[in-house]
Design an enzyme around this catalytic site. Sequence first.
Site, PDB file in Angstrom:
ATOM      1  N   ASN A 101       0.850  -1.196   0.000  1.00 23.86           N
ATOM      2  CA  ASN A 101       0.000   0.000   0.000  1.00 23.86           C
ATOM      3  C   ASN A 101       0.884   1.243   0.000  1.00 23.86           C
ATOM      4  OD1 ASN A 101       0.507   0.857   2.829  1.00 23.86           O
ATOM      5  ND2 ASN A 101      -0.404  -1.146   3.270  1.00 23.86           N
ATOM      6  N   ASP A 106      -4.361  -6.092   5.075  1.00 22.29           N
ATOM      7  CA  ASP A 106      -5.432  -6.886   5.690  1.00 22.29           C
ATOM      8  C   ASP A 106      -5.354  -8.348   5.285  1.00 22.29           C
ATOM      9  OD1 ASP A 106      -6.687  -4.852   7.131  1.00 22.29           O
ATOM     10  OD2 ASP A 106      -7.534  -4.054   5.262  1.00 22.29           O
ATOM     11  N   LYS A 130       8.986 -17.608  -9.698  1.00 21.06           N
ATOM     12  CA  LYS A 130       8.288 -16.507 -10.371  1.00 21.06           C
ATOM     13  C   LYS A 130       7.168 -17.057 -11.254  1.00 21.06           C
ATOM     14  CE  LYS A 130       8.896 -12.738 -13.557  1.00 21.06           C
ATOM     15  NZ  LYS A 130       9.703 -12.169 -14.611  1.00 21.06           N
ATOM     16  N   PRO A 149      -3.048 -11.371  10.650  1.00 22.94           N
ATOM     17  CA  PRO A 149      -3.370 -11.085  12.057  1.00 22.94           C
ATOM     18  C   PRO A 149      -3.563  -9.582  12.244  1.00 22.94           C
ATOM     19  CG  PRO A 149      -1.027 -11.559  11.808  1.00 22.94           C
ATOM     20  CD  PRO A 149      -1.673 -11.840  10.472  1.00 22.94           C
ATOM     21  N   ASP A 150      -4.446  -9.206  13.172  1.00 26.09           N
ATOM     22  CA  ASP A 150      -4.626  -7.788  13.487  1.00 26.09           C
ATOM     23  C   ASP A 150      -3.705  -7.453  14.660  1.00 26.09           C
ATOM     24  OD1 ASP A 150      -5.564  -5.273  14.471  1.00 26.09           O
ATOM     25  OD2 ASP A 150      -7.323  -5.552  13.197  1.00 26.09           O
ATOM     26  N   ILE A 151      -2.651  -6.704  14.367  1.00 30.03           N
ATOM     27  CA  ILE A 151      -1.618  -6.442  15.380  1.00 30.03           C
ATOM     28  C   ILE A 151      -2.171  -5.540  16.485  1.00 30.03           C
ATOM     29  CG2 ILE A 151       0.694  -5.456  15.735  1.00 30.03           C
ATOM     30  CD1 ILE A 151       1.136  -6.233  12.683  1.00 30.03           C
TER      31      ILE A 151
HETATM   32  O1  C5P Z   1      -8.598  -2.023  10.404  1.00 29.59           O
HETATM   33  P1  C5P Z   1      -7.741  -0.891   9.968  1.00 29.59           P
HETATM   34  O2  C5P Z   1      -6.573  -1.323   9.118  1.00 29.59           O
HETATM   35  O3  C5P Z   1      -8.454   0.261   9.343  1.00 29.59           O
HETATM   36  O4  C5P Z   1      -7.149  -0.326  11.359  1.00 29.59           O
HETATM   37  C1  C5P Z   1      -6.160   0.645  11.426  1.00 29.59           C
HETATM   38  C2  C5P Z   1      -5.372   0.518  12.694  1.00 29.59           C
HETATM   39  O5  C5P Z   1      -5.143  -0.835  13.008  1.00 29.59           O
HETATM   40  C3  C5P Z   1      -3.984   1.119  12.581  1.00 29.59           C
HETATM   41  O6  C5P Z   1      -3.605   1.554  13.870  1.00 29.59           O
HETATM   42  C4  C5P Z   1      -3.137  -0.044  12.135  1.00 29.59           C
HETATM   43  O7  C5P Z   1      -1.767   0.145  12.488  1.00 29.59           O
HETATM   44  C5  C5P Z   1      -3.764  -1.187  12.883  1.00 29.59           C
HETATM   45  N1  C5P Z   1      -3.732  -2.484  12.220  1.00 29.59           N
HETATM   46  C6  C5P Z   1      -2.939  -3.485  12.731  1.00 29.59           C
HETATM   47  N2  C5P Z   1      -2.946  -4.735  12.161  1.00 29.59           N
HETATM   48  C7  C5P Z   1      -3.726  -5.001  11.087  1.00 29.59           C
HETATM   49  C8  C5P Z   1      -4.537  -3.996  10.562  1.00 29.59           C
HETATM   50  C9  C5P Z   1      -4.516  -2.748  11.141  1.00 29.59           C
HETATM   51  O8  C5P Z   1      -2.197  -3.234  13.694  1.00 29.59           O
HETATM   52  N3  C5P Z   1      -3.714  -6.202  10.553  1.00 29.59           N
END
Ligand code: C5P
Length: 432
Positions: A217, A285, A295, A313-315
């Site tokens: 991104n 995401d 390749k 994973p959502d950190i």
């Molecule tokens: O869900 P979204 O990406 O919009 O959320 C943004 C916030 O979540 C930011 O603080 C980003 O650093 C954190 N984030 C994360 N891990 C992910 C997705 C988002 O830490 N997989």
Amino acid sequence: MRGKRILLVVAGGIAAYKTLEVIRRLRDAGVSVRCILTRAGSQFVTPLSLAALTGEPVHEDLFSLTGETEMGHIRLSREADLVVVAPATADLMAKMAGGHANDLASTALLATDKPVLLCPAMNPAMWSHPATRANVVLLESRGIHRVGPNPGDMACGEEGEGRLAEPAEILAAINRLLTMAPPGSESVGGGSLAGRHALVTSGPTHEPIDPVRYIANRSSGKQGHAIAAALANLGARVTLVSGPVHEPDPPGVLVVRVTTARDMLAACEAALPADLAVCAAAVADWAVDGPALQKMKKTPGGAPPTIALRPNPDILATLSATGPHRPTLVVGFAAETERVVEHARDKRRRKGCDWILANDVSANGNQGRGGAFGASENTVHLITDDGAVEEWPTMDKDQVAERLAERLADHLARLRRDTSGRPENPGGPIFP
Ligand code: C5P
């Protein structure tokens, strides 16, 4: 750097010849260099070349009676301001990650109490192998520094990431480390966050599709890096876990470089405990489910490939989850294109973080100056755990960072007063 002492470990790789140039430049800069040469390293450069350039005996054998009576391997590892490993091979890094000590190089690296700089060099497939990636993430999470490897043509005829960093880059990294605050020092000259540990994520993540392509991104890392710098300026010990960015490392900050979201989470978890966590990274995401090992080929007239994705994973949510590791204050970011505050409020609740900074990344956001990505200015709203919304004026990302760092310092100081000496995190840190 004049008067500083470096212990240089030369491991077995064709790039060892470039290390001779590094030694020459260090000597010219008035730095004294002692070398440990591994058995494999001696296949590429001779002890005589190293001794001639350093003006010191070269150490090769753990069980050398002369070496031990004259110096001793523990002293050797500690009588230096910095330990540099160039080239650092996959094997030596695996030994370091596993805590092995079965030759002089690995023993000195385990025994040292000084900062360590790795300069990896190897075949690109060895560098991108999950085992090497995991070892590097682990070593960096323990505070080990790294420069390179660089992309380009390899001596083995292949092309990719694996070339030893250029001597000038290695010299610059050495210079930075020798002038940085000593490791373990809790603060950089006092300040309202002295004694605090802050974890910051920054930049994008890259999710590989095949060895040459990835999903990414537009995040530049400007805001996250500015926050790390501002927290360090207030005296915090800062660990910055950064995805691939072009921003320079903020001074006095431990930077752990990662590529994927999975690696970013592992590096964050390894950096705990922390008093503060600020998640400014734009984490992908989704990752590619089973990236291709070779390749992917375009065949004339063939259908384009289908790429299957799996969730990352959502950190932020993981760091915000209650548990003994949870930082006292967790801050997230919400990049939104419409109904910014409303969506950010929802996100704060969903993720379980304490505060959230909302910014408008729509084309006409940022007060008509376009989105925040890559820009030097940012317009944010701070939403705190009591639901209050503070609208901040459009500011430079550095100023946003300074204001946030001051708010965080005030908040932690208030919590400390309110709990009158009781620990802020009831579970307490898991690692004392
Ligand atoms: O869900 P979204 O990406 O919009 O959320 C943004 C916030 O979540 C930011 O603080 C980003 O650093 C954190 N984030 C994360 N891990 C992910 C997705 C988002 O830490 N997989």
